[in-house]
Design a protein around this motif. Structure first.
Motif, PDB file in Angstrom:
ATOM      1  N   PRO A 191       9.177  -8.260   3.433  1.00 49.42           N
ATOM      2  CA  PRO A 191       8.279  -7.758   4.490  1.00 49.42           C
ATOM      3  C   PRO A 191       7.198  -6.809   4.000  1.00 49.42           C
ATOM      4  N   VAL A 192       7.189  -6.483   2.705  1.00 48.67           N
ATOM      5  CA  VAL A 192       6.263  -5.440   2.230  1.00 48.67           C
ATOM      6  C   VAL A 192       4.802  -5.770   2.560  1.00 48.67           C
ATOM      7  N   TYR A 193       4.416  -7.027   2.423  1.00 43.88           N
ATOM      8  CA  TYR A 193       3.012  -7.403   2.652  1.00 43.88           C
ATOM      9  C   TYR A 193       2.676  -7.293   4.145  1.00 43.88           C
ATOM     10  N   TYR A 194       3.573  -7.821   4.929  1.00 41.99           N
ATOM     11  CA  TYR A 194       3.402  -7.774   6.390  1.00 41.99           C
ATOM     12  C   TYR A 194       3.293  -6.324   6.871  1.00 41.99           C
ATOM     13  N   ASN A 195       4.170  -5.471   6.342  1.00 36.96           N
ATOM     14  CA  ASN A 195       4.163  -4.075   6.776  1.00 36.96           C
ATOM     15  C   ASN A 195       2.846  -3.381   6.428  1.00 36.96           C
ATOM     16  N   LYS A 196       2.280  -3.705   5.279  1.00 37.36           N
ATOM     17  CA  LYS A 196       1.008  -3.080   4.869  1.00 37.36           C
ATOM     18  C   LYS A 196      -0.094  -3.401   5.879  1.00 37.36           C
ATOM     19  N   VAL A 197      -0.206  -4.682   6.262  1.00 38.70           N
ATOM     20  CA  VAL A 197      -1.316  -5.031   7.153  1.00 38.70           C
ATOM     21  C   VAL A 197      -1.047  -4.598   8.595  1.00 38.70           C
ATOM     22  N   MET A 198       0.227  -4.582   8.975  1.00 37.29           N
ATOM     23  CA  MET A 198       0.525  -4.100  10.327  1.00 37.29           C
ATOM     24  C   MET A 198       0.254  -2.611  10.441  1.00 37.29           C
ATOM     25  N   HIS A 199       0.470  -1.897   9.345  1.00 38.69           N
ATOM     26  CA  HIS A 199       0.191  -0.463   9.345  1.00 38.69           C
ATOM     27  C   HIS A 199      -1.309  -0.231   9.585  1.00 38.69           C
ATOM     28  N   LEU A 203      -2.034  -6.086  -6.273  1.00 40.78           N
ATOM     29  CA  LEU A 203      -2.943  -5.464  -5.297  1.00 40.78           C
ATOM     30  C   LEU A 203      -2.256  -4.334  -4.520  1.00 40.78           C
ATOM     31  N   LEU A 204      -0.931  -4.381  -4.461  1.00 43.49           N
ATOM     32  CA  LEU A 204      -0.215  -3.415  -3.617  1.00 43.49           C
ATOM     33  C   LEU A 204      -0.528  -1.945  -3.926  1.00 43.49           C
ATOM     34  N   PRO A 205      -0.709  -1.543  -5.209  1.00 42.79           N
ATOM     35  CA  PRO A 205      -1.013  -0.123  -5.453  1.00 42.79           C
ATOM     36  C   PRO A 205      -2.285   0.354  -4.755  1.00 42.79           C
ATOM     37  N   ALA A 206      -3.164  -0.571  -4.371  1.00 40.67           N
ATOM     38  CA  ALA A 206      -4.395  -0.168  -3.667  1.00 40.67           C
ATOM     39  C   ALA A 206      -4.081   0.499  -2.330  1.00 40.67           C
ATOM     40  N   PHE A 207      -2.882   0.257  -1.819  1.00 46.39           N
ATOM     41  CA  PHE A 207      -2.513   0.827  -0.514  1.00 46.39           C
ATOM     42  C   PHE A 207      -1.975   2.251  -0.629  1.00 46.39           C
ATOM     43  N   ASN A 208      -1.843   2.734  -1.866  1.00 46.65           N
ATOM     44  CA  ASN A 208      -1.319   4.087  -2.044  1.00 46.65           C
ATOM     45  C   ASN A 208      -2.408   5.126  -1.800  1.00 46.65           C
ATOM     46  N   THR A 209      -2.774   5.277  -0.548  1.00 41.82           N
ATOM     47  CA  THR A 209      -3.759   6.289  -0.142  1.00 41.82           C
ATOM     48  C   THR A 209      -3.086   7.163   0.912  1.00 41.82           C
ATOM     49  N   PRO A 210      -3.652   8.325   1.217  1.00 42.44           N
ATOM     50  CA  PRO A 210      -3.005   9.192   2.219  1.00 42.44           C
ATOM     51  C   PRO A 210      -2.790   8.511   3.568  1.00 42.44           C
ATOM     52  N   GLY A 224      -2.827   4.921   3.990  1.00 43.22           N
ATOM     53  CA  GLY A 224      -2.362   3.529   3.904  1.00 43.22           C
ATOM     54  C   GLY A 224      -3.495   2.534   4.079  1.00 43.22           C
ATOM     55  N   ILE A 225      -4.716   3.041   4.349  1.00 38.47           N
ATOM     56  CA  ILE A 225      -5.915   2.174   4.334  1.00 38.47           C
ATOM     57  C   ILE A 225      -6.245   1.955   2.866  1.00 38.47           C
ATOM     58  N   PRO A 226      -6.281   0.715   2.402  1.00 37.50           N
ATOM     59  CA  PRO A 226      -6.412   0.501   0.953  1.00 37.50           C
ATOM     60  C   PRO A 226      -7.788   0.852   0.388  1.00 37.50           C
ATOM     61  N   TRP A 227      -7.788   1.153  -0.896  1.00 37.05           N
ATOM     62  CA  TRP A 227      -9.038   1.319  -1.628  1.00 37.05           C
ATOM     63  C   TRP A 227      -9.735  -0.037  -1.703  1.00 37.05           C
ATOM     64  N   ALA A 228     -11.060   0.011  -1.891  1.00 34.25           N
ATOM     65  CA  ALA A 228     -11.820  -1.239  -2.029  1.00 34.25           C
ATOM     66  C   ALA A 228     -11.522  -1.926  -3.349  1.00 34.25           C
ATOM     67  N   MET A 229     -11.283  -1.116  -4.387  1.00 40.00           N
ATOM     68  CA  MET A 229     -11.065  -1.687  -5.729  1.00 40.00           C
ATOM     69  C   MET A 229      -9.756  -1.191  -6.295  1.00 40.00           C
ATOM     70  N   VAL A 230      -9.170  -2.010  -7.155  1.00 35.96           N
ATOM     71  CA  VAL A 230      -7.955  -1.575  -7.842  1.00 35.96           C
ATOM     72  C   VAL A 230      -7.987  -2.110  -9.275  1.00 35.96           C
ATOM     73  N   ASN A 231      -7.494  -1.289 -10.188  1.00 34.96           N
ATOM     74  CA  ASN A 231      -7.365  -1.764 -11.569  1.00 34.96           C
ATOM     75  C   ASN A 231      -6.056  -2.543 -11.661  1.00 34.96           C
ATOM     76  N   LEU A 232      -6.156  -3.803 -12.037  1.00 35.11           N
ATOM     77  CA  LEU A 232      -4.975  -4.683 -12.006  1.00 35.11           C
ATOM     78  C   LEU A 232      -3.895  -4.222 -12.971  1.00 35.11           C
ATOM     79  N   LYS A 233      -4.286  -3.500 -14.001  1.00 30.18           N
ATOM     80  CA  LYS A 233      -3.285  -3.057 -14.970  1.00 30.18           C
ATOM     81  C   LYS A 233      -2.687  -1.703 -14.579  1.00 30.18           C
ATOM     82  N   SER A 234      -3.566  -0.724 -14.336  1.00 31.23           N
ATOM     83  CA  SER A 234      -3.057   0.632 -14.092  1.00 31.23           C
ATOM     84  C   SER A 234      -2.688   0.854 -12.628  1.00 31.23           C
TER      85      SER A 234
END
Ligand code: DMJ
Length: 643
Positions: A355-363, A300-307, A309-319
């Motif tokens: 801490p990567v998960y924690y940092n994503k949601v704190m951001h 799920l982490l690649p979903a956070f790769n937005t300008p 850091g607010i994640p996309w609603a959907m992510v392709n689990l493979k790509s």
């Protein structure tokens, strides 16, 4: 030898090698002489090219292309004060004194390249002598080695963490016979839902109980990830259905694979799968659940790769490619989706030490804190590219609901240390009370929706969860308004009960109005359905825990009986399309949240409070219980509450 990195890892078959029989008659299939010659020609052309490149390329690019251990010559540096010459960030030491060494290095390099190429040539020659079967066997061996390595990497044990104090994993069996019988009936309903899914939908995400086959929706993409199995695990566990739990565990162990080319909802996968797996891990102690939860979180982490850091609603689990729902205001992400990750992600950091998960949601939290809120309300839409709000719609139901829930629960699951979250919750609830909560002419308290500057006097079934939330947040509320919030919870529970009671089937519609003489009744045909949702029963259960008023058990029992009467079919349980019709039609879907939430809350309503006490457990928005974490001594950067 073929290097592992060049081997195909997919299950696709290799194209057959075109090996003739004439050149090496003792082999079943060998290369023709002309083909051998062409291959050798290509190899020698390649070698000549490499030599040419080495001698004609400029020095710096040569060093960059061939990383052959020149650390003693090239030292990353920017300081030129000590007599060296700074070339693009690399310092070359005193030219005169090193000239001899430099020549030696070049000679060594040249020899090494020559030797490497001779070796490659020999290997190529050897390979050409081998039969097609031998080559394929070699490739297969290398392939197996790589797969084994990858497997080893995947199932690397996670660092040991002290399990939090797990209180209240017991039977919670009530002494009262009548209550015990009701509880047994709920357990029987769970068995019916599970057994039919087991028989007709096993491995699919959900069940079609009438067609008796698997079912899925776009939230799971085109995956078959056994959503019902994962969502139901902890309910099976607390009901003591241990054989069924073990079946589920075995399926997860052997079949649950996240490397699928499928675009899934980040929010749904988080609350159902990660939440479900974490709860199953905490309840049972079985490592496999923790490992799968962490593997999935990585996807799920690649979903956070937005300008922003607010994640996309959907992510392709493979790509790892993400995007937003086409219907969401101007490409926005949804508040209830990106705002409902906190609990699970903090647990992931706790369990992995990463801490990567924690940092994503704190951001996400920090970003929201900085933004202006119209009337103190959080709009449902936020653009992940610009960081600006989309349409100014606010809801405590769909699109907004669990964001508020997770602010409160972040505070609770931190053992009330995360006061920042509590403050955000208090501020948000004050604005909601002021702008969205009203009393109808008939005296029913309802929560409306804010749309472009005016209040829509409509409440969703989803919004009914808020009664339980107000009750849960009463203790610790600002200005000691505990009594007020408990009362507000009771009023919402009453309104939602009315929305059930005013129907023919005694089941609640999807949305109901308080307008033009209508009170707690659905008006539009497409709002009259009931899809086995839990929110009203969820509120009854919280109200029961905080007040022990028997009416909540009575209301819960009414709902359970109505579900059993109108939604039960021989192949499981189905939603109904019109709760005002005496001959309803079925939607033919047994939602996974029916097993995760609706039946769990009903079971807990007829259990003793010492089964999963609320001082020790916090339920995620899919009713998966996660233990309170005592993080005071844990270093999770970013939030002073945790320091
Ligand atoms: C569940 O998946 C969760 O409760 C979510 O927060 C919203 N609603 C559905 C069930 O109605």
């Amino acid at each position: 030898m073929t290097t592992p990195a060049l081997l195909p890892l997919s299950g696709r078959r290799l194209p057959p090698l075109n090996l003739g029989a004439s050149a090496f008659p003792h082999h079943r299939a060998t290369l023709r002489l002309s083909e051998k010659f062409i291959l050798l020609l290509i190899l020698s052309a390649f070698i000549t090219l490499c030599f040419g490149a080495f001698f004609f390329l400029p020095d710096s690019s040569k060093h960059k292309r061939f990383d052959l251990g020149l650390e003693d010559v090239l030292i990353p540096h920017v300081d030129t004060s000590k007599g060296g010459k700074n070339l693009g960030g690399f310092l070359i030491h005193g030219q005169g004194h090193d000239e001899h060494r430099h020549r030696e290095e070049e000679e060594r390099l040249r020899n090494k390249i020559r030797a490497d190429h001779e070796k490659a040539l020999e290997e190529a020659k050897e390979k050409l002598k081998k039969s097609r079967d031998e080559i394929q066997a070699e490739i297969q061996t290398e392939k197996n080695k790589v797969v084994q390595e990858l497997k080893k990497k995947d199932s690397k044990p996670l660092p040991p963490v002290p399990l939090p104090n797990l209180i209240g994993i017991n039977s919670g069996e009530p002494a009262d016979l009548d209550i015990r019988e009701k509880r047994n009936k709920i357990k029987e309903m769970m068995k019916h839902a599970w057994d039919n899914y087991r028989q007709y939908g096993w491995g699919h995400n959900e069940l079609k109980p009438i067609a008796r086959k698997g079912h899925s929706t776009n939230i799971f993409g085109n995956s078959q990830m056994g959503a019902t199995i994962v969502d139901a695990l902890d309910t099976l566990y607390i009901m003591g259905l241990h054989d069924e739990f073990r079946e589920g565990q075995e399926w997860i162990d052997k079949n649950l694979d996240f490397s699928v080319n499928s675009e899934v909802s980040v929010f749904e996968v988080n609350i159902r799968f990660i939440g479900g797996l974490l709860a199953a891990y905490y309840l049972s102690g079985q490592e496999v659940f923790k490992i799968k939860a962490v593997q999935l979180a990585g996807k799920l982490l690649p979903a956070f790769n937005t300008p922003t850091g607010i994640p996309w609603a959907m992510v392709n689990l493979k790509s790892g490619v993400g995007r937003n729902w086409g219907w969401a205001s101007a490409g926005s992400s949804i508040l209830a989706e990106f705002g409902t990750l906190h609990m699970e992600f903090v647990h992931l950091s706790y369990l992995t030490g990463d801490p990567v998960y924690y940092n994503k949601v704190m951001h996400i939290r920090k970003l929201l804190q900085k933004m202006d809120r119209p009337n103190g309300l959080y709009p449902n839409y936020l653009n992940p590219r610009t960081g600006r709000w989309g349409q100014h719609h606010t809801s405590v139901g769909g699109l907004g609901d669990s964001f508020y829930e997770y602010l409160l629960k972040a505070w609770l699951m931190s053992d009330k240390m995360d006061t920042e979250a509590r403050k955000m919750y208090d501020d948000a609830i004050e604005a909601i009370e002021k702008h969205l909560i009203r009393k109808s002419n008939g005296g029913l308290t309802f929560i409306g929706e804010w749309k472009n500057g005016h209040l829509e006097r409509k409440m969703g079934h989803l919004t009914c969860f808020a009664g339980g939330m107000f009750a849960l947040g009463a203790d610790g509320s600002r200005d000691d308004k505990a009594g007020h919030y408990l009362q507000l919870g009771a009023e919402i529970a009453h309104t939602c009960h009315e929305s059930y009671d005013r129907t023919t089937l005694k089941l609640g519609p999807e949305a109901f109005k308080f307008d033009g003489g209508v009170e707690a009744v659905a008006v539009r045909q497409n709002e009259k359905y009931y899809i086995l949702r839990p929110e009203v029963i969820e509120t009854y259960w919280y109200m029961w825990r905080f007040t022990h008023d028997p009416k909540y058990r009575q209301w819960g029992w009414e709902a359970a009986q109505a579900i059993d009467k109108y939604c039960r079919v021989s192949g499981g349980f189905s939603g109904v399309k019109d709760v005002y019709s005496s001959s309803p039609t079925y939607d033919d879907v047994q939602q996974s949240f029916f097993l995760a939430e609706t039946l769990k809350y009903l079971y807990l309503l007829f259990s003793n409070d010492d089964l999963l006490p609320l001082d020790n457990w916090v339920f995620n928005t899919e009713a998966h219980p996660l233990p309170v974490l005592h993080l005071a001594n844990t270093t999770l950067s970013g939030n002073p509450a945790y320091r």
